[in-house]
Design a protein around this motif. Structure first.
Motif, PDB file in Angstrom:
ATOM      1  N   PRO A 397      11.026  68.928 -87.046  1.00 25.84           N
ATOM      2  CA  PRO A 397      11.290  67.680 -87.410  1.00 25.84           C
ATOM      3  C   PRO A 397      11.114  67.320 -89.008  1.00 25.84           C
ATOM      4  CG  PRO A 397       9.891  67.787 -85.650  1.00 25.84           C
ATOM      5  CD  PRO A 397       9.953  69.129 -86.078  1.00 25.84           C
ATOM      6  N   THR A 398      11.673  66.350 -89.201  1.00 24.01           N
ATOM      7  CA  THR A 398      11.753  65.760 -90.697  1.00 24.01           C
ATOM      8  C   THR A 398      11.260  64.318 -90.796  1.00 24.01           C
ATOM      9  OG1 THR A 398      13.574  67.351 -91.270  1.00 24.01           O
ATOM     10  CG2 THR A 398      12.970  65.698 -92.856  1.00 24.01           C
ATOM     11  N   PHE A 406      12.443  62.928 -87.450  1.00 28.18           N
ATOM     12  CA  PHE A 406      13.720  63.003 -86.929  1.00 28.18           C
ATOM     13  C   PHE A 406      14.418  64.406 -86.613  1.00 28.18           C
ATOM     14  CE2 PHE A 406      18.250  63.629 -87.644  1.00 28.18           C
ATOM     15  CZ  PHE A 406      18.742  62.894 -86.735  1.00 28.18           C
ATOM     16  N   GLY A 407      14.883  64.933 -85.853  1.00 29.01           N
ATOM     17  CA  GLY A 407      15.670  66.297 -85.651  1.00 29.01           C
ATOM     18  C   GLY A 407      14.628  67.111 -85.081  1.00 29.01           C
ATOM     19  N   GLY A 408      14.786  68.106 -85.365  1.00 30.38           N
ATOM     20  CA  GLY A 408      14.089  69.407 -84.667  1.00 30.38           C
ATOM     21  C   GLY A 408      14.711  70.179 -83.587  1.00 30.38           C
ATOM     22  N   LYS A 409      13.959  70.740 -82.859  1.00 27.62           N
ATOM     23  CA  LYS A 409      14.506  71.731 -81.859  1.00 27.62           C
ATOM     24  C   LYS A 409      15.554  71.075 -80.839  1.00 27.62           C
ATOM     25  CE  LYS A 409      11.254  75.637 -82.327  1.00 27.62           C
ATOM     26  NZ  LYS A 409      10.214  76.198 -81.744  1.00 27.62           N
ATOM     27  N   ASP A 410      15.157  69.786 -80.715  1.00 28.89           N
ATOM     28  CA  ASP A 410      15.781  68.866 -79.670  1.00 28.89           C
ATOM     29  C   ASP A 410      17.226  68.784 -79.764  1.00 28.89           C
ATOM     30  OD1 ASP A 410      13.719  68.873 -78.091  1.00 28.89           O
ATOM     31  OD2 ASP A 410      12.922  66.747 -78.710  1.00 28.89           O
ATOM     32  N   CYS A 411      17.595  68.603 -81.281  1.00 29.27           N
ATOM     33  CA  CYS A 411      18.982  68.417 -81.754  1.00 29.27           C
ATOM     34  C   CYS A 411      19.830  69.632 -82.058  1.00 29.27           C
ATOM     35  CB  CYS A 411      18.553  67.772 -83.233  1.00 29.27           C
ATOM     36  SG  CYS A 411      17.632  66.285 -82.965  1.00 29.27           S
ATOM     37  N   TYR A 412      19.354  70.995 -82.076  1.00 30.25           N
ATOM     38  CA  TYR A 412      19.889  72.005 -82.499  1.00 30.25           C
ATOM     39  C   TYR A 412      20.017  73.304 -81.398  1.00 30.25           C
ATOM     40  CZ  TYR A 412      18.096  69.794 -86.752  1.00 30.25           C
ATOM     41  OH  TYR A 412      17.824  68.878 -87.553  1.00 30.25           O
ATOM     42  N   LEU A 413      21.325  73.804 -81.476  1.00 37.07           N
ATOM     43  CA  LEU A 413      21.319  75.384 -80.761  1.00 37.07           C
ATOM     44  C   LEU A 413      20.965  76.227 -81.727  1.00 37.07           C
ATOM     45  CD1 LEU A 413      24.487  74.601 -78.889  1.00 37.07           C
ATOM     46  CD2 LEU A 413      22.515  73.775 -78.002  1.00 37.07           C
ATOM     47  N   MET A 414      19.921  76.773 -81.454  1.00 31.20           N
ATOM     48  CA  MET A 414      19.420  77.819 -82.609  1.00 31.20           C
ATOM     49  C   MET A 414      19.941  79.391 -82.050  1.00 31.20           C
ATOM     50  SD  MET A 414      15.744  76.200 -83.319  1.00 31.20           S
ATOM     51  CE  MET A 414      15.465  75.929 -81.835  1.00 31.20           C
ATOM     52  N   THR A 415      19.818  79.903 -80.758  1.00 23.46           N
ATOM     53  CA  THR A 415      20.542  80.938 -80.220  1.00 23.46           C
ATOM     54  C   THR A 415      21.337  81.047 -79.078  1.00 23.46           C
ATOM     55  OG1 THR A 415      18.730  81.453 -78.591  1.00 23.46           O
ATOM     56  CG2 THR A 415      18.107  81.736 -80.893  1.00 23.46           C
ATOM     57  N   ASN A 416      21.824  81.890 -78.835  1.00 24.93           N
ATOM     58  CA  ASN A 416      22.622  81.957 -77.536  1.00 24.93           C
ATOM     59  C   ASN A 416      21.823  81.593 -76.215  1.00 24.93           C
ATOM     60  OD1 ASN A 416      24.869  82.724 -78.693  1.00 24.93           O
ATOM     61  ND2 ASN A 416      24.508  84.970 -78.493  1.00 24.93           N
ATOM     62  N   ILE A 423      21.518  67.576 -75.877  1.00 28.88           N
ATOM     63  CA  ILE A 423      20.876  67.274 -77.068  1.00 28.88           C
ATOM     64  C   ILE A 423      20.179  65.759 -76.903  1.00 28.88           C
ATOM     65  CG2 ILE A 423      21.447  66.097 -79.307  1.00 28.88           C
ATOM     66  CD1 ILE A 423      21.738  68.971 -79.003  1.00 28.88           C
ATOM     67  N   ASN A 424      18.926  65.745 -77.204  1.00 28.00           N
ATOM     68  CA  ASN A 424      17.902  64.536 -76.890  1.00 28.00           C
ATOM     69  C   ASN A 424      18.503  63.392 -78.012  1.00 28.00           C
ATOM     70  OD1 ASN A 424      15.764  62.715 -77.195  1.00 28.00           O
ATOM     71  ND2 ASN A 424      14.465  64.326 -76.130  1.00 28.00           N
ATOM     72  N   GLU A 425      18.979  62.251 -77.201  1.00 25.27           N
ATOM     73  CA  GLU A 425      19.487  61.267 -78.472  1.00 25.27           C
ATOM     74  C   GLU A 425      18.587  60.612 -79.149  1.00 25.27           C
ATOM     75  OE1 GLU A 425      22.162  57.275 -77.813  1.00 25.27           O
ATOM     76  OE2 GLU A 425      22.677  59.300 -76.565  1.00 25.27           O
ATOM     77  N   GLU A 426      17.498  60.396 -78.337  1.00 23.68           N
ATOM     78  CA  GLU A 426      16.279  59.497 -78.930  1.00 23.68           C
ATOM     79  C   GLU A 426      15.820  60.323 -80.271  1.00 23.68           C
ATOM     80  OE1 GLU A 426      11.700  58.050 -77.796  1.00 23.68           O
ATOM     81  OE2 GLU A 426      13.091  59.041 -76.200  1.00 23.68           O
ATOM     82  N   ASN A 427      15.652  61.463 -80.391  1.00 19.70           N
ATOM     83  CA  ASN A 427      15.292  62.381 -81.367  1.00 19.70           C
ATOM     84  C   ASN A 427      16.208  62.662 -82.708  1.00 19.70           C
ATOM     85  OD1 ASN A 427      12.550  62.178 -80.386  1.00 19.70           O
ATOM     86  ND2 ASN A 427      12.728  64.249 -79.584  1.00 19.70           N
ATOM     87  N   CYS A 428      17.691  62.324 -82.241  1.00 27.02           N
ATOM     88  CA  CYS A 428      18.483  63.160 -83.190  1.00 27.02           C
ATOM     89  C   CYS A 428      19.421  61.941 -83.414  1.00 27.02           C
ATOM     90  CB  CYS A 428      19.442  63.978 -82.181  1.00 27.02           C
ATOM     91  SG  CYS A 428      18.619  65.352 -81.426  1.00 27.02           S
ATOM     92  N   VAL A 429      19.136  60.649 -83.530  1.00 30.88           N
ATOM     93  CA  VAL A 429      19.850  59.395 -84.143  1.00 30.88           C
ATOM     94  C   VAL A 429      18.922  58.582 -84.923  1.00 30.88           C
ATOM     95  CG1 VAL A 429      20.833  57.302 -83.403  1.00 30.88           C
ATOM     96  CG2 VAL A 429      21.403  59.020 -81.855  1.00 30.88           C
TER      97      VAL A 429
END
Length: 668
Positions: A397-398, A406-416, A423-429
């Protein structure tokens, strides 16, 4: 069962010496022995032979005695030297690596025999230059063996081989033949479809270990009067194995199968009195084989640290060889051997419990290093570290506008493995998505996650930003993705993005932020696919009056004259890297403009036809004649090899806002 016996074979240790020597030479310089890494495959064959031989020589009253005895021996054999290496190397890497997360997490997983799985999840390419900076990369092979050990004793016991039943050998033979064929098939299949799985996974490496087990079952006729011809067989096999080590890497699938077959054949054909037998049983060669486990651990760590510090060249090689052998001897004589021979307790189960406790405590120590202590150990430029470490890990998160995380693993696909993830809207907006005057959906590969701080000015105008990322993804669904992130890419474009688009309203905007590798700037087919895909994507958005922004290319992958990738840290002078400092060959802005010419021309053409608005940040990242890691004030514009720093994202916000204003003006 009586015809299968076990005895110490010093020539096997001699073969271990050959295997570890080939690996070390390859890791010093790949050009000297391009396929020397196949020494690991020889180790696998030897392991299969030795472990089967060991079990055949033992008698167990019941399954509990058999299984606890097996794991007790494995614990005492593997854990002491591994823990010694992991602890010391973890502290050492923290002193020179400003962001040791990847190193430390690989180290933690190595303690529990799953570093190969971790590296598969990271889509690791064993032959990539970046891999050489991870001091625990080599532990993948220990992971393969340890996972094999979880499976193998049950196979041995329940086929009857371990219980020495009448049909035990036959049952085991048929079972292992089937599994060997299946494993080899998987190895070949994944070699062409997913290189990380093919190289690092136990199921795709099982056939190599089982080859050694199978060769133990082949009856061996000992002929005391060795003829010249019988002496020629092992000689020709060994010479063939050495010749294969010089084969180019591109033939690795054939060379791997050949070296495994030849290794098993050599073990079977070695007989006393032959030249090769006498060579491999030479006391000095046997001793190298005896310390091969410690050698294998320490050689990679020393070479990896050298790449962070003094480099590897003719002046440093004598020092590195001395360190490798000194540390391996210390490990072998004072850690590995005494603790293997020591009676840890009266009960085998207690031995196993003690081993697991040691691993757990070591893992907790490494976790503490990662989260609390690593920056205290770092001995380089801490001012630079503070500048690039803010939001340095793309999955962290940043701190963004207003002090919000804001951000972090909840917002991203990092591997297959993230296929199916929501996507967790609360953390990614950023901003109020429902009440905002306008919404921007930011999508792309890992580049989009590094531009979080580029929207601080935008949200001041009551504009909400919804930011997601899928690492390694294509910039559009119509562009084929042949990376190790293919499954995540398909899910991202076919499932996740359509669901996010449904949240947008008229006059909202989609901003595609994806790095395009330099090889594709002049690729006619790629540019044509991009052009067609952007038109189709824009048309679909236009039906709902949604706008499109697209990021033009910025400098990507800084490399030195030998094509080694540099990062902002390795390109900076520190006391420990005066000899290994990476010196990027920087391009001029004019050269870069020419290189990306077709891409820029295509985007400008699409902009002229109101398909999109192109966002060009080149003046931000190339402030002068050269495009470098730093701006005119010496502040880093990159956080690693290619991702923009927090500072770069923030100074880009003005141009991004101007591009958005252009979109809005075009709508009126």
């Amino acid at each position: 069962m009586e015809k299968y016996s076990s005895r110490y074979r010093p020539e096997i240790d001699g073969l271990r010496a050959l295997a570890v020597a080939s690996v070390i030479i390859n890791h010093f310089n790949k050009d000297l022995l391009p396929s020397g890494f196949l020494g690991v495959d020889i180790f696998f064959v030897i392991s299969g032979y030795v472990i089967t031989s060991s079990i055949a020589a033992r008698k167990s009253i019941n399954f509990q005695e058999f299984i606890t005895g097996f794991y007790s021996r494995r614990v005492k054999r593997l854990i002491p030297a591994l823990v010694f290496y992991v602890i010391l190397m973890s502290v050492a890497i923290c002193m020179v690596d400003p962001d040791p997360q990847l190193n430390l997490r690989t180290g933690i997983t190595s303690l529990f025999g799953i570093s190969n799985i971790y590296q598969i999840k990271q889509a690791t390419n064993y032959f990539d230059n970046v891999t050489q900076l991870n001091v625990f990369t080599q532990t993948w092979s220990l992971g393969v063996e340890e996972q094999f050990y979880f499976f193998f004793p049950f196979l041995i016991w329940f086929t009857g081989f371990g219980r020495k039943t009448n049909l035990g050998v036959r049952n085991y033979l048929y079972t292992i033949l089937f599994l060997t064929f299946l494993s080899l098939t998987l190895y070949v299949f994944f070699y062409f479809s997913n290189g990380s799985i093919s190289y690092f996974s136990m199921p795709t490496r099982f056939w190599e270990i089982s080859a050694g087990s199978l060769i133990f079952l082949v009856p061996k006729k000992v002929n005391q009067s060795i003829s010249d011809f019988k002496g020629f067989i092992p000689l020709s096999i060994l010479l063939s194995m050495i010749a294969i080590m010089f084969m180019p890497i591109k033939y690795s699938i054939a060379s791997t199968i050949l070296v495994v077959t030849l290794s098993a054949s050599l073990i079977h054909n070695l007989q006393e009195g032959t030249f090769i037998y006498n060579l491999l049983t030479n006391k000095k060669i046997v001793f190298i084989g005896l310390i091969s486990y410690s050698l294998y651990l320490w050689h990679w760590g020393i070479l990896s640290l050298s790449r962070w510090t003094i480099g590897i060249n003719l002046l440093t090689i004598p020092v590195q060889i001395t360190l490798i052998f000194t540390l391996a001897l210390i490990s072998y004589k004072f850690i590995e051997t005494p603790l293997r021979e020591k009676n840890w307790s009266e009960k085998k189960f207690t031995d196993i419990s003690k081993g697991l406790s040691i691993l757990t405590l070591s893992g907790l120590f490494l976790t503490g290093l990662e989260y609390k202590l690593s920056k205290n150990f770092y001995s380089g430029d801490k001012d630079l570290l503070n500048l690039v470490s803010k939001g340095n890990r793309l999955d962290d998160p940043t701190n963004i506008y207003g002090g919000r995380l804001f951000g972090g693993k909840d917002c991203y696909l990092m591997t297959n493995n993230d296929v199916g993830k929501l996507i967790n809207e609360e953390n990614c907006v950023l901003g109020d998505f429902e009440k905002a005057n306008q919404r921007i959906l930011v999508i792309g590969n890992s580049y989009s996650s590094s531009f979080i701080n580029a929207f601080e000015e935008v949200i001041e105008d009551n504009i909400a930003v919804y930011l997601t990322s899928s690492w390694g993804s294509s910039p559009l669904p119509t562009i084929p993705n042949q990376s190790d992130f293919q499954l995540a890419n398909d899910y991202y474009w076919n499932v996740l993005i359509p669901s996010l688009l449904e949240k947008l309203k008229e006059e909202d905007t989609v901003f595609i932020v994806s790095a395009i590798i330099p090889e594709n700037y002049k690729n006619k087919n790629y540019i044509n696919s991009l052009n067609k895909g952007l038109k189709e994507f824009s048309n679909a958005l236009s039906e709902r009056s949604i706008n499109l922004l697209f990021l033009d290319a910025i400098p990507f992958h800084f490399k030195d004259k030998d094509n080694n990738a540099c990062s902002v840290i390795t390109a900076t002078n520190n006391w420990f890297n005066t000899l290994s400092k990476c010196n990027p060959v920087y391009k001029t802005k004019k050269t870069f403009l020419k290189e990306r010419g077709k891409l820029t021309k295509t985007l400008k053409s699409l902009e002229d036809r109101n398909v999109l608005v192109s966002v060009d940040l080149l003046d931000i990242f190339c402030h002068g004649e050269l495009c470098t890691f730093w701006d005119k004030e010496g502040i880093p514009m990159y956080r690693d090899r290619n991702h923009p720093s927090v500072h770069a994202a923030r100074v880009s916000s003005k141009i991004i806002k101007q591009s958005l204003d252009k979109v809005n003006k075009r709508n009126y």
